[in-house]
Design a protein around this motif. Sequence first.
Motif, PDB file in Angstrom:
ATOM      1  N   ALA A   1      -1.756  27.436   9.395  1.00  0.00           N
ATOM      2  CA  ALA A   1      -0.747  27.081   8.382  1.00  0.00           C
ATOM      3  C   ALA A   1      -0.411  25.596   8.465  1.00  0.00           C
ATOM      4  O   ALA A   1      -0.333  25.027   9.553  1.00  0.00           O
ATOM      5  CB  ALA A   1       0.504  27.913   8.599  1.00  0.00           C
ATOM      6  N   HIS A   2      -0.239  24.999   7.304  1.00  0.00           N
ATOM      7  CA  HIS A   2       0.145  23.595   7.209  1.00  0.00           C
ATOM      8  C   HIS A   2       1.413  23.502   6.367  1.00  0.00           C
ATOM      9  O   HIS A   2       1.462  24.048   5.264  1.00  0.00           O
ATOM     10  CB  HIS A   2      -0.965  22.775   6.551  1.00  0.00           C
ATOM     11  CG  HIS A   2      -2.202  22.723   7.370  1.00  0.00           C
ATOM     12  ND1 HIS A   2      -3.190  23.670   7.276  1.00  0.00           N
ATOM     13  CD2 HIS A   2      -2.599  21.852   8.323  1.00  0.00           C
ATOM     14  CE1 HIS A   2      -4.155  23.375   8.128  1.00  0.00           C
ATOM     15  NE2 HIS A   2      -3.820  22.275   8.779  1.00  0.00           N
TER      16      HIS A   2
ATOM     17  N   HIS B   1      -2.136  21.556  22.338  1.00  0.00           N
ATOM     18  CA  HIS B   1      -0.684  21.486  22.119  1.00  0.00           C
ATOM     19  C   HIS B   1      -0.332  20.275  21.246  1.00  0.00           C
ATOM     20  O   HIS B   1       0.440  20.385  20.293  1.00  0.00           O
ATOM     21  CB  HIS B   1       0.036  21.403  23.468  1.00  0.00           C
ATOM     22  CG  HIS B   1       1.462  21.016  23.358  1.00  0.00           C
ATOM     23  ND1 HIS B   1       2.448  21.883  22.925  1.00  0.00           N
ATOM     24  CD2 HIS B   1       2.082  19.836  23.609  1.00  0.00           C
ATOM     25  CE1 HIS B   1       3.602  21.253  22.917  1.00  0.00           C
ATOM     26  NE2 HIS B   1       3.410  20.016  23.325  1.00  0.00           N
ATOM     27  N   HIS B   2      -0.915  19.119  21.548  1.00  0.00           N
ATOM     28  CA  HIS B   2      -0.624  17.908  20.784  1.00  0.00           C
ATOM     29  C   HIS B   2      -1.090  18.043  19.329  1.00  0.00           C
ATOM     30  O   HIS B   2      -0.383  17.622  18.407  1.00  0.00           O
ATOM     31  CB  HIS B   2      -1.252  16.692  21.454  1.00  0.00           C
ATOM     32  CG  HIS B   2      -0.588  16.301  22.730  1.00  0.00           C
ATOM     33  ND1 HIS B   2       0.754  16.044  22.829  1.00  0.00           N
ATOM     34  CD2 HIS B   2      -1.090  16.139  23.985  1.00  0.00           C
ATOM     35  CE1 HIS B   2       1.064  15.721  24.074  1.00  0.00           C
ATOM     36  NE2 HIS B   2      -0.048  15.784  24.795  1.00  0.00           N
ATOM     37  N   PHE B   3      -2.262  18.629  19.124  1.00  0.00           N
ATOM     38  CA  PHE B   3      -2.738  18.850  17.753  1.00  0.00           C
ATOM     39  C   PHE B   3      -1.777  19.764  16.994  1.00  0.00           C
ATOM     40  O   PHE B   3      -1.478  19.525  15.824  1.00  0.00           O
ATOM     41  CB  PHE B   3      -4.149  19.460  17.749  1.00  0.00           C
ATOM     42  CG  PHE B   3      -5.231  18.504  18.165  1.00  0.00           C
ATOM     43  CD1 PHE B   3      -5.461  17.332  17.461  1.00  0.00           C
ATOM     44  CD2 PHE B   3      -6.034  18.774  19.264  1.00  0.00           C
ATOM     45  CE1 PHE B   3      -6.461  16.447  17.835  1.00  0.00           C
ATOM     46  CE2 PHE B   3      -7.032  17.903  19.649  1.00  0.00           C
ATOM     47  CZ  PHE B   3      -7.248  16.732  18.937  1.00  0.00           C
ATOM     48  N   ARG B   4      -1.284  20.804  17.647  1.00  0.00           N
ATOM     49  CA  ARG B   4      -0.358  21.740  16.998  1.00  0.00           C
ATOM     50  C   ARG B   4       0.933  21.029  16.587  1.00  0.00           C
ATOM     51  O   ARG B   4       1.413  21.200  15.468  1.00  0.00           O
ATOM     52  CB  ARG B   4      -0.032  22.919  17.928  1.00  0.00           C
ATOM     53  CG  ARG B   4       0.918  23.932  17.277  1.00  0.00           C
ATOM     54  CD  ARG B   4       1.255  25.097  18.191  1.00  0.00           C
ATOM     55  NE  ARG B   4       1.832  24.671  19.460  1.00  0.00           N
ATOM     56  CZ  ARG B   4       3.100  24.312  19.638  1.00  0.00           C
ATOM     57  NH1 ARG B   4       3.940  24.307  18.627  1.00  0.00           N
ATOM     58  NH2 ARG B   4       3.532  23.953  20.833  1.00  0.00           N
TER      59      ARG B   4
ATOM     60  N   ALA C   1       4.184  19.022  12.187  1.00  0.00           N
ATOM     61  CA  ALA C   1       4.972  17.920  11.629  1.00  0.00           C
ATOM     62  C   ALA C   1       4.385  17.425  10.310  1.00  0.00           C
ATOM     63  O   ALA C   1       4.913  16.499   9.699  1.00  0.00           O
ATOM     64  CB  ALA C   1       5.066  16.771  12.630  1.00  0.00           C
ATOM     65  N   GLY C   2       3.275  18.035   9.887  1.00  0.00           N
ATOM     66  CA  GLY C   2       2.672  17.676   8.614  1.00  0.00           C
ATOM     67  C   GLY C   2       1.798  16.447   8.632  1.00  0.00           C
ATOM     68  O   GLY C   2       1.394  15.957   7.576  1.00  0.00           O
ATOM     69  N   LEU C   3       1.481  15.930   9.814  1.00  0.00           N
ATOM     70  CA  LEU C   3       0.737  14.677   9.896  1.00  0.00           C
ATOM     71  C   LEU C   3      -0.769  14.848   9.861  1.00  0.00           C
ATOM     72  O   LEU C   3      -1.488  13.925   9.462  1.00  0.00           O
ATOM     73  CB  LEU C   3       1.147  13.912  11.161  1.00  0.00           C
ATOM     74  CG  LEU C   3       2.620  13.492  11.176  1.00  0.00           C
ATOM     75  CD1 LEU C   3       2.990  12.944  12.545  1.00  0.00           C
ATOM     76  CD2 LEU C   3       2.894  12.482  10.081  1.00  0.00           C
ATOM     77  N   ILE C   4      -1.249  16.004  10.316  1.00  0.00           N
ATOM     78  CA  ILE C   4      -2.692  16.256  10.270  1.00  0.00           C
ATOM     79  C   ILE C   4      -2.968  17.596   9.607  1.00  0.00           C
ATOM     80  O   ILE C   4      -2.093  18.461   9.538  1.00  0.00           O
ATOM     81  CB  ILE C   4      -3.355  16.220  11.679  1.00  0.00           C
ATOM     82  CG1 ILE C   4      -2.860  17.370  12.563  1.00  0.00           C
ATOM     83  CG2 ILE C   4      -3.162  14.870  12.337  1.00  0.00           C
ATOM     84  CD1 ILE C   4      -3.638  17.525  13.873  1.00  0.00           C
ATOM     85  N   ARG C   5      -4.188  17.725   9.106  1.00  0.00           N
ATOM     86  CA  ARG C   5      -4.672  18.987   8.548  1.00  0.00           C
ATOM     87  C   ARG C   5      -5.834  19.431   9.427  1.00  0.00           C
ATOM     88  O   ARG C   5      -6.676  18.622   9.803  1.00  0.00           O
ATOM     89  CB  ARG C   5      -5.137  18.791   7.117  1.00  0.00           C
ATOM     90  CG  ARG C   5      -5.672  20.056   6.467  1.00  0.00           C
ATOM     91  CD  ARG C   5      -5.845  19.920   4.971  1.00  0.00           C
ATOM     92  NE  ARG C   5      -4.652  19.515   4.267  1.00  0.00           N
ATOM     93  CZ  ARG C   5      -3.595  20.284   3.991  1.00  0.00           C
ATOM     94  NH1 ARG C   5      -3.578  21.530   4.390  1.00  0.00           N
ATOM     95  NH2 ARG C   5      -2.570  19.819   3.318  1.00  0.00           N
TER      96      ARG C   5
END
Length: 109
Positions: A8-9, A59-62, A67-71
């Motif tokens: 989910a994004h 964890h960092h990717f999640r 936060a909406g910064l990456i897809r």
Amino acid sequence: MDTDRVPAHPDLRTITLQQVLEAVVEPVRRSILIQLRDSPADIKCGAFDLPVSKSTATHHFRILREAGLIRQYYAGTSRMNALRHAETDEAFPGLLDAIVAAERRATRS
């Protein structure tokens, strides 16, 4: 793209500035953003140059995704990462560029 496994994004219109700033306060997450910003293509999770274990990187990717910064999406068996630069810039004009510029200045010093 394997849409069955796409996490989910969030809609960036629902993300607060506080959420974004809390996500980028961590140096590893800023490194991820810069590597994505500098890359001509999306990057698979294992291809990042990070000083942390695979589980910590996950964890960092999640945090960045929430936060909406990456897809993130799957291409075959690889989880790919893309910077949501245009969307972030629409919600928070100039913020990503300022974060990247500040991080680059800090690492040069």
